[in-house]
Design a protein around this motif. Structure first.
Motif, mmCIF file in Angstrom:
data_model
loop_
_atom_site.group_PDB
_atom_site.id
_atom_site.type_symbol
_atom_site.label_atom_id
_atom_site.label_comp_id
_atom_site.label_asym_id
_atom_site.label_seq_id
_atom_site.Cartn_x
_atom_site.Cartn_y
_atom_site.Cartn_z
ATOM 1 N N ALA B 84 -3.247 -12.413 4.109
ATOM 2 C CA ALA B 84 -2.286 -11.958 5.115
ATOM 3 C C ALA B 84 -2.655 -10.564 5.629
ATOM 4 C CB ALA B 84 -0.873 -11.955 4.538
ATOM 5 N N LEU B 85 -3.151 -9.718 4.727
ATOM 6 C CA LEU B 85 -3.576 -8.382 5.154
ATOM 7 C C LEU B 85 -4.762 -8.502 6.098
ATOM 8 C CD1 LEU B 85 -3.327 -5.217 4.593
ATOM 9 C CD2 LEU B 85 -5.370 -5.586 3.204
ATOM 10 N N LEU B 86 -5.747 -9.321 5.722
ATOM 11 C CA LEU B 86 -6.943 -9.473 6.548
ATOM 12 C C LEU B 86 -6.588 -10.054 7.912
ATOM 13 C CD1 LEU B 86 -9.504 -10.767 3.904
ATOM 14 C CD2 LEU B 86 -9.609 -8.611 5.156
ATOM 15 N N GLY B 118 -14.091 -4.873 -5.913
ATOM 16 C CA GLY B 118 -12.974 -5.299 -5.071
ATOM 17 C C GLY B 118 -12.784 -4.451 -3.835
ATOM 18 N N THR B 119 -13.785 -3.646 -3.470
ATOM 19 C CA THR B 119 -13.695 -2.892 -2.226
ATOM 20 C C THR B 119 -14.735 -3.448 -1.263
ATOM 21 O OG1 THR B 119 -15.260 -1.258 -3.054
ATOM 22 C CG2 THR B 119 -12.913 -0.800 -3.367
ATOM 23 N N ALA B 120 -14.574 -3.118 0.017
ATOM 24 C CA ALA B 120 -15.476 -3.661 1.022
ATOM 25 C C ALA B 120 -16.323 -2.560 1.629
ATOM 26 C CB ALA B 120 -14.676 -4.361 2.114
ATOM 27 N N THR B 121 -17.555 -2.919 2.013
ATOM 28 C CA THR B 121 -18.443 -1.928 2.616
ATOM 29 C C THR B 121 -18.296 -1.879 4.126
ATOM 30 O OG1 THR B 121 -20.165 -3.606 2.628
ATOM 31 C CG2 THR B 121 -20.169 -2.062 0.787
ATOM 32 N N ALA B 122 -17.631 -2.844 4.695
ATOM 33 C CA ALA B 122 -17.413 -2.839 6.148
ATOM 34 C C ALA B 122 -16.151 -3.632 6.461
ATOM 35 C CB ALA B 122 -18.614 -3.453 6.861
ATOM 36 N N ALA B 123 -15.662 -3.477 7.683
ATOM 37 C CA ALA B 123 -14.461 -4.195 8.082
ATOM 38 C C ALA B 123 -14.749 -5.683 8.212
ATOM 39 C CB ALA B 123 -13.924 -3.647 9.397
ATOM 40 N N SER B 124 -13.727 -6.505 8.049
ATOM 41 C CA SER B 124 -13.863 -7.949 8.226
ATOM 42 C C SER B 124 -13.845 -8.252 9.728
ATOM 43 C CB SER B 124 -12.725 -8.664 7.527
ATOM 44 O OG SER B 124 -11.544 -8.511 8.289
ATOM 45 N N PRO B 125 -14.229 -9.485 10.113
ATOM 46 C CA PRO B 125 -14.226 -9.837 11.549
ATOM 47 C C PRO B 125 -12.853 -9.669 12.197
ATOM 48 C CG PRO B 125 -15.283 -11.539 10.256
ATOM 49 C CD PRO B 125 -14.723 -10.577 9.289
ATOM 50 N N GLY B 127 -11.119 -7.143 11.964
ATOM 51 C CA GLY B 127 -10.923 -5.732 12.237
ATOM 52 C C GLY B 127 -10.210 -4.979 11.120
ATOM 53 N N VAL B 128 -9.883 -5.681 10.059
ATOM 54 C CA VAL B 128 -9.188 -5.035 8.950
ATOM 55 C C VAL B 128 -10.216 -4.663 7.874
ATOM 56 C CG1 VAL B 128 -7.476 -5.360 7.123
ATOM 57 C CG2 VAL B 128 -7.070 -6.301 9.405
ATOM 58 N N TRP B 129 -10.133 -3.425 7.411
ATOM 59 C CA TRP B 129 -11.037 -2.957 6.361
ATOM 60 C C TRP B 129 -10.195 -2.617 5.138
ATOM 61 C CZ3 TRP B 129 -15.484 1.079 7.492
ATOM 62 C CH2 TRP B 129 -16.314 1.174 6.369
ATOM 63 N N PRO B 130 -10.065 -3.557 4.212
ATOM 64 C CA PRO B 130 -9.119 -3.348 3.106
ATOM 65 C C PRO B 130 -9.521 -2.187 2.201
ATOM 66 C CG PRO B 130 -9.801 -5.639 3.263
ATOM 67 C CD PRO B 130 -10.717 -4.867 4.137
ATOM 68 N N TYR B 131 -8.524 -1.410 1.855
ATOM 69 C CA TYR B 131 -8.726 -0.339 0.897
ATOM 70 C C TYR B 131 -7.858 -0.618 -0.321
ATOM 71 C CZ TYR B 131 -9.501 4.256 -1.059
ATOM 72 O OH TYR B 131 -9.868 5.274 -1.906
ATOM 73 N N LYS B 132 -8.455 -0.445 -1.502
ATOM 74 C CA LYS B 132 -7.770 -0.845 -2.737
ATOM 75 C C LYS B 132 -7.040 0.328 -3.366
ATOM 76 C CE LYS B 132 -9.941 -1.011 -6.700
ATOM 77 N NZ LYS B 132 -10.903 -1.355 -7.768
ATOM 78 N N TRP B 133 -5.755 0.135 -3.670
ATOM 79 C CA TRP B 133 -4.991 1.127 -4.415
ATOM 80 C C TRP B 133 -4.563 0.508 -5.742
ATOM 81 C CZ3 TRP B 133 -4.846 5.728 -1.852
ATOM 82 C CH2 TRP B 133 -5.040 5.704 -0.474
ATOM 83 N N VAL B 134 -4.823 1.219 -6.841
ATOM 84 C CA VAL B 134 -4.302 0.764 -8.126
ATOM 85 C C VAL B 134 -2.953 1.433 -8.308
ATOM 86 C CG1 VAL B 134 -4.658 0.711 -10.612
ATOM 87 C CG2 VAL B 134 -6.608 0.489 -9.071
ATOM 88 N N VAL B 135 -1.892 0.657 -8.512
ATOM 89 C CA VAL B 135 -0.553 1.254 -8.508
ATOM 90 C C VAL B 135 0.130 1.210 -9.866
ATOM 91 C CG1 VAL B 135 -0.130 0.922 -6.064
ATOM 92 C CG2 VAL B 135 0.392 -0.923 -7.663
ATOM 93 N N THR B 294 -4.505 -1.963 1.571
ATOM 94 C CA THR B 294 -4.066 -1.603 2.927
ATOM 95 C C THR B 294 -5.280 -1.613 3.840
ATOM 96 O OG1 THR B 294 -4.399 0.744 2.442
ATOM 97 C CG2 THR B 294 -2.157 -0.120 2.187
ATOM 98 N N ASP B 295 -5.038 -1.562 5.133
ATOM 99 C CA ASP B 295 -6.124 -1.510 6.099
ATOM 100 C C ASP B 295 -6.620 -0.066 6.185
ATOM 101 O OD1 ASP B 295 -7.902 -1.841 8.119
ATOM 102 O OD2 ASP B 295 -6.421 -2.123 9.706
ATOM 103 N N GLY B 296 -7.721 0.219 5.531
ATOM 104 C CA GLY B 296 -8.240 1.582 5.480
ATOM 105 C C GLY B 296 -7.292 2.492 4.722
ATOM 106 N N VAL B 297 -7.611 3.780 4.697
ATOM 107 C CA VAL B 297 -6.687 4.747 4.100
ATOM 108 C C VAL B 297 -5.740 5.183 5.200
ATOM 109 C CG1 VAL B 297 -6.478 6.957 2.941
ATOM 110 C CG2 VAL B 297 -8.471 5.522 2.510
ATOM 111 N N PRO B 298 -4.433 4.863 5.073
ATOM 112 C CA PRO B 298 -3.503 5.190 6.165
ATOM 113 C C PRO B 298 -3.455 6.696 6.393
ATOM 114 C CG PRO B 298 -2.484 3.746 4.536
ATOM 115 C CD PRO B 298 -3.766 4.211 3.949
ATOM 116 N N LYS B 299 -3.480 7.077 7.667
ATOM 117 C CA LYS B 299 -3.472 8.504 8.024
ATOM 118 C C LYS B 299 -2.156 9.163 7.614
ATOM 119 C CE LYS B 299 -7.448 8.926 10.256
ATOM 120 N NZ LYS B 299 -8.016 8.080 9.179
#
Lengths: 625, 346
Positions: B84-86, B118-125, B127-135, B294-299
């Motif tokens: 769903a995020l992607l 579990g992290t990505a080196t580039a955005a997916s097609p 346009g979402v580039w997931p960033y992993k947060w351990v919570v 999340t999609d990248g690190v939110p500003k």
């Protein structure tokens, strides 16, 4: 000209089923293709293998037979129990119950349809399963507990639709039978039931479809272990249970285990299609008294069996007649022996009483079950219903729980679903029953719709996600949720409305057409108004189902939100999702909160039913046939 | 049946039927209007968070406590959350497992873009580039019936004997070291194979789990009917509660909320037994991280940034043990600090 437009619109409404089926097939086939392309998967093993071990890393096996076994065992067992009980209860309601009993009982039975399936699931595990474990040495997870509970789950479908069909049998048929000296029991069994057979068959088929497609109860009560065998005391895995567990699980996509679920979904889709075709044929044969339209082929076992049965029956009747004639000739007096006649009459009345007692007891059984379920829920939940619970801003602790956003969400969902599904459903039914020529295409459409009723709700969830959320880009919104629910309930509305239309005597149409009314005028002014009670029943059943279902909106709706939806594009929370989430929460206090939520849900259903009763009562009181 | 009275009665029915339908319609409209009026317009920003059912109770708690946005939280599994995020349907995707290459493949991306962590080196097609947060962390807990007095502690090799198909123990006294145990059949009630907990558990006790040369398989995949899987942890809890010879495992929260009705087992990889609890997690061998993507690190200034900052703050983390999970700081303080800095500087 406008008539043509109306018919065109109706035609389009009915053709919607093709689109829906296409959407389902599209969703399923995509996964199925990559499943069979997987290196571990062997197509032959899939169809004939007897082991289902999809997640084994060493030696994964994908044989569908255990799943087929589980699905058929549970659905078959359910319909074997629900059929006789349901038809019995309907017979009692329609033929023997007083008007007051009927007015109370009918909505009570329909209430069973609105209880969320997760409630049935936990009831099976916590109440039924221990009984079976203690007395029959059943496993903790067993098919039997699922069967028992699902029997009562499909009962409302069987009872409501059969009852409407029986009620619609013209009174003069009963009067004729009674006038010929038949008892009331004989009349109902030998006149009313055969006359209502198409409605009864429709109800059984909808019930079977529901049993095949049911997900939550089997996933909870029957376990997740794919066993082979017809022993209902052990755990079985059904196709729907598998799909649900994989779809909501954490296995990464692309693995054969995940795509296998799509293959199983497709298999189930095809399977229900075939079962429906066979069932439809059997119904036709039974209706025609075993006379097939064409000559019966050597390989058609059912046809031959029915033909054989019919032949024997006729032979028996002839023998009986000959015997009587002989007796009459030889000793006229003894055959008309008064005492013997009296004895026979007495016997017939005893049988009648027994029969009525049996039908009544099936109704009582359903009511007892409902009462146990309701009382349990009530005792658990009534104290939790406070003003804050109904209207407050929800918190995350059990004591701060509030269902307000979900209440708004569910009511909005239901209204939207009704607006979308009811007109289309009735339009489709009208088209099929009143206007459509009996072509291959319409038969195909009917089959498709019947088939859609058996598609597991979790598959509708996947389809809704793929089509409405993704393809049409509605996002996880109220619009996507209600469209998905509308798809799911459409077949129920169509099948029951069709049945209602069919119950309007043909003479109405002939009279109207004879007076010069057009086809549409006939339908609009003479057929539809008289079919209202049946249509309402179907719609209420459908909407009850929609408001209580979890799986179709599992990927669309939320389980927590402080805000209420204001627009179609807003995200939403719905009552069954809350119930689902809370009854699986670690904190057992949430189970009580879930019970309170169920009570509120039942309240809404009762209100809906009250409206239906009012409409039905008014139109039935005026029915003169 | 006589035909004459029917036509007029049909006409009469029509008008009254209409009235009934009209009444029905009016009622529905009334319901819509009423609910519509009560629903006050939300001027707060909204977010959608979905995914793992393990993370769900935590996500709900945070969403309830966080006042700056209206967050709709739902479950549906880790795969659904990442997907769903992607696809841009969710602002936050919950996952109890790491993102895999196949998650990228599902949206048409190359699986090679996703690294093992579990992290990505580039955005997916998309346009979402997931960033992993351990919570937070979840403590996997092995549980037995209250009347079980013979297996208060188990090490990995005993668990291996009980839970795998590699010459498994049929009776309790066949397990190495459990000589006092009764000669009764072992019954396992545990998560099904689709759950992340299952995967994590067997990854711990079976060497090279998920690799081509994996040593053994879960007992679920043998034919002895000892392993009874369920997708619902409450069902597992009930089964173990009512079965003296049962054993199983699930997330600590299910024990935490039901202490007294079942018993936990002390676990050791070899011989340093540790009781599962929220405090002993640093030494306990079976604890797994829970993620939000999340999609990248939110500003900074983005509501997602504010929300994640809240989740990782002392205040946000203080809820974690109440829900039955472990605060991130107890397991990995450096990671917590690193993530906080990342959010501040974004």
């Amino acid at each position: 000209m406008p008539e043509r437009i109306v018919i065109a619109v109706l035609f389009m409404a009915s053709s919607l089923a093709v689109l829906v089926s296409a959407a389902i097939l599209y969703t399923l086939i995509e996964g199925t293709c990559s499943f069979f392309a997987h290196p571990d998967v062997d197509a032959l093993d899939f169809f004939f293998g007897s082991q289902w071990l999809p997640t084994s890393h060493k030696d994964p096996r994908f044989g569908i037979l255990p799943l087929l076994n589980g699905t058929l065992l549970i659905a078959g067992g359910t319909i074997l129990l629900a059929g006789p009980i349901g038809i019995g209860a309907a017979l009692y309601l329609s033929e023997f119950a007083g008007i007051k009993v009927r007015a109370i009982m009918k909505p009570v039975i329909e209430l069973l349809a609105g209880i969320p399936s997760i409630v049935y699931g936990f009831f099976a595990i916590i109440v039924i399963s221990p009984i079976l474990q203690d007395h029959l040495d059943a496993d903790y997870f067993n098919a039997a507990s699922a069967i028992v509970v699902m029997t009562f789950m499909v009962l409302p479908i069987v009872v409501s639709i059969s009852d409407d069909a029986m009620k619609a049998v013209p009174r003069h048929m009963r009067e004729a039978s009674l006038a010929m000296g038949a008892t009331r029991w004989e009349t109902s069994l030998k006149v009313v039931v055969p006359a209502a057979s198409s409605g009864i068959a429709a109800s059984l088929m909808l019930g079977l479809a529901r049993a095949i497609g049911e997900t939550m109860v089997v996933a909870l009560a029957a376990g997740q272990k794919a066993n082979v065998g017809l022993n209902p005391l052990q755990s079985v895995l059904t196709m729907t249970g598998l799909i649900a567990s994989v779809a909501t699980g954490d296995i990464p996509p692309g693995t054969a285990a995940v795509e296998g679920a799509f293959a199983v979904g497709l298999y189930l889709f095809v399977l229900t299609f075939i079962i429906n075709r066979i069932a439809r044929r059997i119904v036709l044969r039974i209706k025609n008294g075993g006379r097939a339209r064409r000559s019966i082929s050597k390989f058609n076992l059912i046809g031959r069996l029915l033909k054989e049965r019919n032949r024997r029956k006729i032979a028996r009747m002839i023998r009986e007649k000959e015997r009587r004639d002989k007796a009459r000739k030889e000793n006229r007096h003894s055959y008309f022996d008064e005492e013997r006649q009296m004895r026979r009459l007495r016997w017939r009345h005893i049988i009648g009483k027994l029969g009525v007692g049996m039908t009544m007891s099936s109704l009582v059984l359903a009511v007892i079950f409902l009462m146990i379920l309701l009382v349990r829920t009530f005792l658990q939940g009534y104290s939790g219903i406070t003003w804050n619970f109904l209207t407050g801003v929800p918190g995350w602790r059990p004591e701060d729980a509030s269902i307000y956003p979900a209440l708004v969400g569910s009511v909005s969902l239901m209204v939207l679903t009704m607006i979308m599904a009811v007109p289309v459903g009735i339009g489709t039914a009208v088209y099929f029953n009143e206007i459509a020529p009996d072509t291959g295409y319409t038969r195909f459409l009917r089959n498709l719709i019947q088939n859609l009723a058996g598609v597991p709700s979790i598959v509708f969830g996947l389809v809704g996600l793929a089509i409405f959320v993704r393809m049409f880009e509605f996002g996880p919104s109220l619009l996507a949720g209600s469209l998905t629910l509308a798809l799911m309930v459409l077949p129920i509305i169509v099948v029951s409305s069709e049945e209602a239309l069919r119950s309007v005597p043909i003479s109405f149409r002939e009279a109207a057409r004879g007076m010069g009314a057009t086809r549409w005028q006939t339908v609009r002014h003479h057929v539809l108004p008289n079919a209202v009670p049946g249509i309402i029943t179907g719609s209420i059943l459908a909407l009850s189902r929609a408001i209580g279902e979890t799986a179709p909106i599992l990927f669309i709706g939320g389980m927590f939100s402080k805000a209420v939806p204001n627009e179609l594009s807003d995200s939403f929370v719905a009552l069954p999702l809350l119930i689902f989430n809370w009854s699986t929460d670690a904190n057992q206090d949430f189970v009580e909160v879930a019970a309170s939520t169920i009570l509120v849900l039942l309240g809404i259903l009762l209100a809906m039913n009250a409206v239906a009763i009012f409409i039905r009562y008014r139109s039935q009181a005026r029915r003169r046939w | 049946m006589s035909h004459f009275p029917i036509a007029p009665s049909g006409v009469k029915m029509k008008t009254k039927g209409k009235l009934g339908m009209a009444g029905f319609a009016v009622l529905i409209v009334a319901v819509v209007v009423i609910t519509g009026c009560i629903g006050e317009g939300g001027d707060k920003p909204t977010m959608v968070q979905t995914g793992s059912s393990t993370v769900l109770p935590l996500a709900i708690a945070w969403a309830a406590e966080f006042d700056d946005a209206d967050i709709t939280v739902s479950g549906g599994g880790s795969s659904h959350g990442i997907n769903a995020l992607l696809n841009g349907e969710a602002d936050l995707g919950d996952a109890s497992r790491l993102m895999k290459g196949s998650d990228y493949e599902k949206v048409g991306g190359s699986p090679d873009l996703v690294k093992a962590d579990g992290t990505a080196t580039a955005a997916s097609p998309t346009g979402v580039w997931p960033y992993k947060w351990v919570v937070a962390y979840d403590v996997l807990t092995v549980v037995v019936n209250n009347d079980n007095d013979w297996s208060a502690r188990l090490n990995y090799s005993q668990l291996y004997q009980i839970f795998t198909d590699d010459s498994p123990a049929v009776y309790w006294d066949e397990v190495d070291g459990l000589t006092d145990a009764p000669h009764e059949k072992i019954e396992i009630y545990a998560p099904d194979a689709a759950s992340g907990t299952y995967d994590y558990f067997f990854d711990e006790i079976i060497p090279r789990w998920g690799k081509d040369d994996q040593h053994a398989d879960a007992r679920l995949n043998s034919n002895d009917n000892v392993y009874n899987p369920s997708a619902d942890d409450n069902v597992i809890l009930n089964a173990i509660k009512s079965n003296k010879y049962a054993i199983g495992f699930f997330g600590f929260a299910y024990y935490n909320e039901n202490q007294g009705s079942i018993r936990t087992v002390e676990i050791a990889e070899e011989d340093e037994y540790v009781t599962p609890s929220l405090a002993t997690v640093a030494d306990y061998p079976m604890a797994r991280p829970l993620h939000i993507y999340t999609d990248g690190v939110p500003k900074s200034g983005d509501i997602r940034n504010t929300y994640l900052s809240y989740i990782l703050s002392e205040e946000g983390q203080s809820i974690v043990p109440e829900v039955g999970y472990v605060k991130l700081g107890l397991v990995d303080q450096p990671l917590l600090n690193e993530q906080r800095t990342k959010l501040e500087n974004a």
